[in-house]
Design a protein around this motif. Structure first.
Motif, PDB file in Angstrom:
ATOM      1  N   VAL A  87     -33.134 -52.074   5.380  1.00  0.00           N
ATOM      2  CA  VAL A  87     -33.636 -53.306   4.762  1.00  0.00           C
ATOM      3  C   VAL A  87     -32.595 -54.413   4.848  1.00  0.00           C
ATOM      4  O   VAL A  87     -32.880 -55.527   5.297  1.00  0.00           O
ATOM      5  CB  VAL A  87     -34.029 -53.043   3.290  1.00  0.00           C
ATOM      6  CG1 VAL A  87     -34.278 -54.348   2.548  1.00  0.00           C
ATOM      7  CG2 VAL A  87     -35.268 -52.154   3.223  1.00  0.00           C
ATOM      8  N   GLY A  88     -31.361 -54.105   4.417  1.00  0.00           N
ATOM      9  CA  GLY A  88     -30.304 -55.121   4.384  1.00  0.00           C
ATOM     10  C   GLY A  88     -30.006 -55.696   5.755  1.00  0.00           C
ATOM     11  O   GLY A  88     -29.909 -56.919   5.927  1.00  0.00           O
ATOM     12  N   GLU A  89     -29.884 -54.822   6.753  1.00  0.00           N
ATOM     13  CA  GLU A  89     -29.595 -55.271   8.115  1.00  0.00           C
ATOM     14  C   GLU A  89     -30.721 -56.147   8.651  1.00  0.00           C
ATOM     15  O   GLU A  89     -30.484 -57.123   9.364  1.00  0.00           O
ATOM     16  CB  GLU A  89     -29.390 -54.053   9.024  1.00  0.00           C
ATOM     17  CG  GLU A  89     -28.975 -54.408  10.443  1.00  0.00           C
ATOM     18  CD  GLU A  89     -28.891 -53.201  11.365  1.00  0.00           C
ATOM     19  OE1 GLU A  89     -27.875 -53.097  12.065  1.00  0.00           O
ATOM     20  OE2 GLU A  89     -29.833 -52.381  11.378  1.00  0.00           O
ATOM     21  N   SER A  90     -31.960 -55.805   8.282  1.00  0.00           N
ATOM     22  CA  SER A  90     -33.104 -56.577   8.791  1.00  0.00           C
ATOM     23  C   SER A  90     -33.090 -58.014   8.269  1.00  0.00           C
ATOM     24  O   SER A  90     -33.594 -58.928   8.926  1.00  0.00           O
ATOM     25  CB  SER A  90     -34.427 -55.888   8.438  1.00  0.00           C
ATOM     26  OG  SER A  90     -34.803 -56.115   7.091  1.00  0.00           O
ATOM     27  N   MET A  91     -32.498 -58.212   7.079  1.00  0.00           N
ATOM     28  CA  MET A  91     -32.390 -59.576   6.537  1.00  0.00           C
ATOM     29  C   MET A  91     -31.411 -60.399   7.384  1.00  0.00           C
ATOM     30  O   MET A  91     -31.576 -61.607   7.542  1.00  0.00           O
ATOM     31  CB  MET A  91     -31.881 -59.546   5.086  1.00  0.00           C
ATOM     32  CG  MET A  91     -32.683 -58.666   4.139  1.00  0.00           C
ATOM     33  SD  MET A  91     -34.336 -59.261   3.795  1.00  0.00           S
ATOM     34  CE  MET A  91     -34.026 -60.571   2.633  1.00  0.00           C
ATOM     35  N   GLU A 296     -30.008 -58.348  -1.411  1.00  0.00           N
ATOM     36  CA  GLU A 296     -31.225 -59.087  -1.053  1.00  0.00           C
ATOM     37  C   GLU A 296     -32.272 -58.134  -0.467  1.00  0.00           C
ATOM     38  O   GLU A 296     -31.956 -57.275   0.356  1.00  0.00           O
ATOM     39  CB  GLU A 296     -30.878 -60.166  -0.017  1.00  0.00           C
ATOM     40  CG  GLU A 296     -31.906 -61.276   0.074  1.00  0.00           C
ATOM     41  CD  GLU A 296     -31.551 -62.327   1.126  1.00  0.00           C
ATOM     42  OE1 GLU A 296     -32.360 -63.246   1.304  1.00  0.00           O
ATOM     43  OE2 GLU A 296     -30.495 -62.211   1.765  1.00  0.00           O
ATOM     44  N   GLY A 297     -33.514 -58.265  -0.923  1.00  0.00           N
ATOM     45  CA  GLY A 297     -34.594 -57.440  -0.384  1.00  0.00           C
ATOM     46  C   GLY A 297     -34.883 -56.187  -1.206  1.00  0.00           C
ATOM     47  O   GLY A 297     -35.896 -55.527  -0.999  1.00  0.00           O
ATOM     48  N   ASP A 298     -33.980 -55.851  -2.142  1.00  0.00           N
ATOM     49  CA  ASP A 298     -34.194 -54.646  -2.958  1.00  0.00           C
ATOM     50  C   ASP A 298     -35.218 -54.911  -4.067  1.00  0.00           C
ATOM     51  O   ASP A 298     -35.241 -55.989  -4.659  1.00  0.00           O
ATOM     52  CB  ASP A 298     -32.876 -54.192  -3.604  1.00  0.00           C
ATOM     53  CG  ASP A 298     -32.062 -53.304  -2.691  1.00  0.00           C
ATOM     54  OD1 ASP A 298     -32.616 -52.836  -1.680  1.00  0.00           O
ATOM     55  OD2 ASP A 298     -30.874 -53.066  -2.988  1.00  0.00           O
TER      56      ASP A 298
END
Length: 338
Positions: A87-91, A296-298
């Motif tokens: 998730v984090g990398e995708s941001m 971010e995103g969590d």
């Protein structure tokens, strides 16, 4: 039957290959080795006594995928794991995620729709629900606007599969899974992220063994009993068995719809602090951790209602959180030769 497992040397893929082989399926693995090691083949062979056929291929290569299917016309079904998954990398790298997670899916479906009959199992995710309003999350929960490009690629993937199955001979099952953890009890295969782990458990085990200085806990101000995020952690072997159950359903023609969706989890949520405490108890190791800002995103919490998978697939998660954490720790120790 011959089954293609894409990303079959990865964490979930390799455990699923083991379960497929133990149920008598012939497996061919395609992996580009971008986030996996060729040595996983030895682990699979060590457990099952069978070395699966392996082809190194980047599924973004349309011509390569075409050639692969020309050579392997006897493939009856595909279990599709190959994707970027953090998730984090995708941001940070949205375009990479759209390319890695959508293009291979299109290339595979283009080849499968040429067949008289094809079975397709898609590695989806509970991220499609976003922050669901009701817990536990059922398959009827509304699909929310994705909070990350990763989550969005899973939503888009599901939509593409639904559209294609409507006009082709492909039958599909979408498995929306929660948080896979653990390792095979043999400690011959497990989760081995390349670089800094993006998932909680390998970060915990790497911290415990001294590879990482300390564990970052992202936020302690969530609306949960201890302020840390809650997730549904499922043993990877249980998850692998769910894929075999889904494939069996398609092979036997028991599916009622062209596309069916199942949540795969334990039905129980555990907070990050509960996981840390459970790991310390199982391993006897005190973890160094610090509370840092939210990531971010969590989302705050997510855990599954598994009633549909239990009743329709005849599948149920059986291995406990403690067993999963213990197996992850034994795997880490073996990898580091402790």
């Amino acid at each position: 039957m011959k089954i293609l497992v894409t990303g079959g040397l990865g964490f979930i893929g390799s455990h699923t290959v083991v379960e497929l082989q133990e149920q008598g399926y012939e497996v061919v693995i395609v992996d580009d080795l971008s986030n996996a090691s060729i040595s996983v083949l030895e682990g699979i062979e060590g457990i099952t006594g069978i070395r699966p056929e392996f082809v190194q291929l980047d599924l973004r290569d349309k011509q390569g995928v075409f050639s692969f299917f020309q050579t392997n016309q006897d493939i009856d079904g595909v279990i599709h794991f190959a994707a970027s998954k953090a998730v984090g990398e995708s941001m940070q790298r949205p375009l990479m995620y759209y390319e890695n997670n959508i293009v291979p899916l299109l290339n595979l479906l283009k080849e499968l729709e040429k067949k008289e009959k094809a079975h397709f199992i898609f590695s989806s995710s509970c991220t499609v629900y976003g922050q669901a309003e009701v817990m536990p999350i059922t398959e009827e929960a509304p699909i929310q606007v994705a909070l990350s490009p990763y989550g969005n690629t899973k939503q888009i993937g599901e939509e593409i599969i639904t559209d294609v199955t409507r006009v082709s001979s492909i039958d599909a099952i979408l498995l929306r899974y929660f948080n896979p953890i653990g390792a095979h009890k043999s400690a011959l295969i497990g989760e081995l992220p390349i670089g800094v782990p993006q998932n909680l458990i390998p970060f915990i085990t790497q911290t415990a063994i001294g590879v990482r200085k300390e564990l970052s806990v992202f936020g302690e101000d969530y609306n949960t009993p201890d302020g840390t995020c809650i997730r549904d952690y499922i043993h990877v072997v249980d998850l692998a068995k769910a894929h075999v159950a889904a494939l069996d359903r398609l092979v036997k023609g028991e599916n009622i719809e062209k596309v069916e969706t199942f949540n795969v989890g334990t039905g129980k949520g555990s907070s990050v602090m509960e996981i840390i405490n459970a790991f310390e108890k199982v391993s006897g190791v005190k973890l160094h951790y610090k509370i840092v800002d939210r990531r971010e995103g969590d989302i705050t919490e997510a855990y599954a209602c598994t009633r549909k998978a239990n009743q329709v697939l005849g599948w149920k998660a059986e291995l406990s959180l403690e067993v999963a954490l213990d197996s992850a720790w034994k795997w880490e120790q073996k990898v580091r030769k402790h």
